[in-house]
Design an enzyme around this catalytic site. Sequence first.
Site, PDB file in Angstrom:
ATOM      1  N   HIS A 148       0.844  -1.206   0.000  1.00  0.00           N
ATOM      2  CA  HIS A 148       0.000   0.000   0.000  1.00  0.00           C
ATOM      3  C   HIS A 148       0.884   1.263   0.000  1.00  0.00           C
ATOM      4  O   HIS A 148       0.598   2.227  -0.716  1.00  0.00           O
ATOM      5  CB  HIS A 148      -0.855   0.068   1.264  1.00  0.00           C
ATOM      6  CG  HIS A 148      -1.841  -1.053   1.415  1.00  0.00           C
ATOM      7  ND1 HIS A 148      -1.792  -1.948   2.452  1.00  0.00           N
ATOM      8  CD2 HIS A 148      -2.920  -1.401   0.684  1.00  0.00           C
ATOM      9  CE1 HIS A 148      -2.802  -2.804   2.351  1.00  0.00           C
ATOM     10  NE2 HIS A 148      -3.499  -2.504   1.282  1.00  0.00           N
ATOM     11  N   GLN A 170     -17.961  -6.273  -1.411  1.00  0.00           N
ATOM     12  CA  GLN A 170     -17.049  -7.056  -2.243  1.00  0.00           C
ATOM     13  C   GLN A 170     -16.649  -8.370  -1.591  1.00  0.00           C
ATOM     14  O   GLN A 170     -15.835  -9.120  -2.136  1.00  0.00           O
ATOM     15  CB  GLN A 170     -15.816  -6.236  -2.629  1.00  0.00           C
ATOM     16  CG  GLN A 170     -14.836  -5.960  -1.508  1.00  0.00           C
ATOM     17  CD  GLN A 170     -13.736  -5.020  -1.958  1.00  0.00           C
ATOM     18  OE1 GLN A 170     -13.965  -3.841  -2.233  1.00  0.00           O
ATOM     19  NE2 GLN A 170     -12.512  -5.524  -2.053  1.00  0.00           N
ATOM     20  N   GLY A 172      -2.702  -1.129  -7.244  1.00  0.00           N
ATOM     21  CA  GLY A 172      -1.612  -2.098  -7.364  1.00  0.00           C
ATOM     22  C   GLY A 172      -1.907  -3.154  -8.418  1.00  0.00           C
ATOM     23  O   GLY A 172      -3.047  -3.591  -8.575  1.00  0.00           O
ATOM     24  N   LYS A 229      -1.041  -5.972  -7.960  1.00  0.00           N
ATOM     25  CA  LYS A 229      -1.306  -7.150  -7.120  1.00  0.00           C
ATOM     26  C   LYS A 229      -2.714  -7.689  -7.410  1.00  0.00           C
ATOM     27  O   LYS A 229      -2.937  -8.893  -7.412  1.00  0.00           O
ATOM     28  CB  LYS A 229      -1.168  -6.734  -5.647  1.00  0.00           C
ATOM     29  CG  LYS A 229      -1.698  -7.719  -4.628  1.00  0.00           C
ATOM     30  CD  LYS A 229      -0.776  -8.906  -4.511  1.00  0.00           C
ATOM     31  CE  LYS A 229      -1.155  -9.857  -3.393  1.00  0.00           C
ATOM     32  NZ  LYS A 229      -2.526 -10.300  -3.418  1.00  0.00           N
ATOM     33  N   ASP A 230      -3.639  -6.765  -7.639  1.00  0.00           N
ATOM     34  CA  ASP A 230      -5.012  -7.156  -7.995  1.00  0.00           C
ATOM     35  C   ASP A 230      -5.197  -6.783  -9.460  1.00  0.00           C
ATOM     36  O   ASP A 230      -5.865  -5.798  -9.787  1.00  0.00           O
ATOM     37  CB  ASP A 230      -6.005  -6.422  -7.091  1.00  0.00           C
ATOM     38  CG  ASP A 230      -5.747  -6.746  -5.638  1.00  0.00           C
ATOM     39  OD1 ASP A 230      -6.132  -7.828  -5.197  1.00  0.00           O
ATOM     40  OD2 ASP A 230      -5.116  -5.926  -4.937  1.00  0.00           O
TER      41      ASP A 230
HETATM   42  P1  AMP Z   1      -6.528  -3.506  -0.470  1.00  0.00           P
HETATM   43  O1  AMP Z   1      -6.351  -2.759   0.819  1.00  0.00           O
HETATM   44  O2  AMP Z   1      -6.165  -4.948  -0.362  1.00  0.00           O
HETATM   45  O3  AMP Z   1      -7.873  -3.252  -1.106  1.00  0.00           O
HETATM   46  O4  AMP Z   1      -5.463  -2.900  -1.476  1.00  0.00           O
HETATM   47  C1  AMP Z   1      -5.447  -1.536  -1.768  1.00  0.00           C
HETATM   48  C2  AMP Z   1      -4.527  -1.302  -2.937  1.00  0.00           C
HETATM   49  O5  AMP Z   1      -3.222  -1.763  -2.618  1.00  0.00           O
HETATM   50  C3  AMP Z   1      -4.962  -2.077  -4.196  1.00  0.00           C
HETATM   51  O6  AMP Z   1      -4.787  -1.236  -5.324  1.00  0.00           O
HETATM   52  C4  AMP Z   1      -4.003  -3.243  -4.222  1.00  0.00           C
HETATM   53  O7  AMP Z   1      -3.769  -3.764  -5.511  1.00  0.00           O
HETATM   54  C5  AMP Z   1      -2.755  -2.598  -3.653  1.00  0.00           C
HETATM   55  N1  AMP Z   1      -1.827  -3.610  -3.112  1.00  0.00           N
HETATM   56  C6  AMP Z   1      -2.081  -4.563  -2.196  1.00  0.00           C
HETATM   57  N2  AMP Z   1      -1.008  -5.344  -1.979  1.00  0.00           N
HETATM   58  C7  AMP Z   1      -0.032  -4.873  -2.810  1.00  0.00           C
HETATM   59  C8  AMP Z   1       1.318  -5.252  -3.092  1.00  0.00           C
HETATM   60  N3  AMP Z   1       1.908  -6.280  -2.481  1.00  0.00           N
HETATM   61  N4  AMP Z   1       2.014  -4.542  -3.994  1.00  0.00           N
HETATM   62  C9  AMP Z   1       1.430  -3.486  -4.655  1.00  0.00           C
HETATM   63  N5  AMP Z   1       0.164  -3.068  -4.439  1.00  0.00           N
HETATM   64  C10 AMP Z   1      -0.559  -3.756  -3.540  1.00  0.00           C
END
Ligand code: AMP
Length: 285
Positions: free
Chosen positions: A43, A67, A153, A155-156
């Site tokens: 993040h 979600q 990210g 990541k998703d």
């Molecule tokens: P989340 O809190 O899981 O909804 O993630 C919020 C944002 O952080 C999303 O855009 C994710 O893709 C990104 N994110 C989560 N983990 C990673 C990671 N390891 N590397 C890069 N971005 C990430």
Amino acid sequence: MSNESRLKQISDPTLMQTFSNQLRKEEKIISFVPTMGGLHDGHLSLVEEAKKRGDITIVSIFVNPSQFGENEDYDEYTRDIDGDKEKLNKLGVKVVFTPSVEDIYPKGFQTFVEVTELQNCLCGLYRPGHFKGVATVVLKLFNIVKPHIAVFGEKDFQQLQIIKRMVSDLNVCVEIVGMPIVREEGGLAISSRNMNMSAEERERAQSISKALYMIRDEYENGCKQVEKLIDIGVKILTENYIFNIDYFEIRDSISLELIKEAKPGSLVAVAVRLGETRLVDSLML
Ligand code: AMP
């Protein structure tokens, strides 16, 4: 003045809109990072990028119930608002937006956004309704925070493509920026859910990125046939006793359609279940 007092927390959507309207009047570029909290280095890499791209960076923390499926981990999802605020403050973020579930989904709420085709593969098949919830909340957050730029990210990866599609299809005036996956030392993609794994599971989970890298090496050595490349990846997972593979596929990275021959920019995507934890990873060739 303590460090903490520099970060402004706004929870009310109307106040957030008023605040952003004022920033826009002052011709400030607003960059935005939507998150569900439990902030980690993945993040924070998005926040750093957002800071470079805007005059003021706003981070939202909202664990979005729409979600999560019925049997998913909404209740158990990591929540650490104080820890998150400390991290954002250290990075010099000025505003954190923390709406409540009632703020986002008030009584009578009934409008949803769906990106119909891109959601019909990969994680969308295993998490019905997930991307409808994601697209809806992201559009709502955009309407409340009014950013010029939003950082997500890779990541998703599917989520990133869905949001790009939504923004383009609905003429939403937000520039979407994608950032590379941040990994632990052993290669495991950082995720809030990694903490739920035992030490032994974490060790085995390293093989996910190893499988992706092995596929990339084989591809770079001349093997383009998707079937063969996937066999190589699956073998590495099963050697590490990972048998619950939701998918391991190579697709076009924009349309997300299946392909037979890998080419530069193709997406290799994998999702597995390790004990109670679902892990998602990917790379682009
Ligand atoms: P989340 O809190 O899981 O909804 O993630 C919020 C944002 O952080 C999303 O855009 C994710 O893709 C990104 N994110 C989560 N983990 C990673 C990671 N390891 N590397 C890069 N971005 C990430």
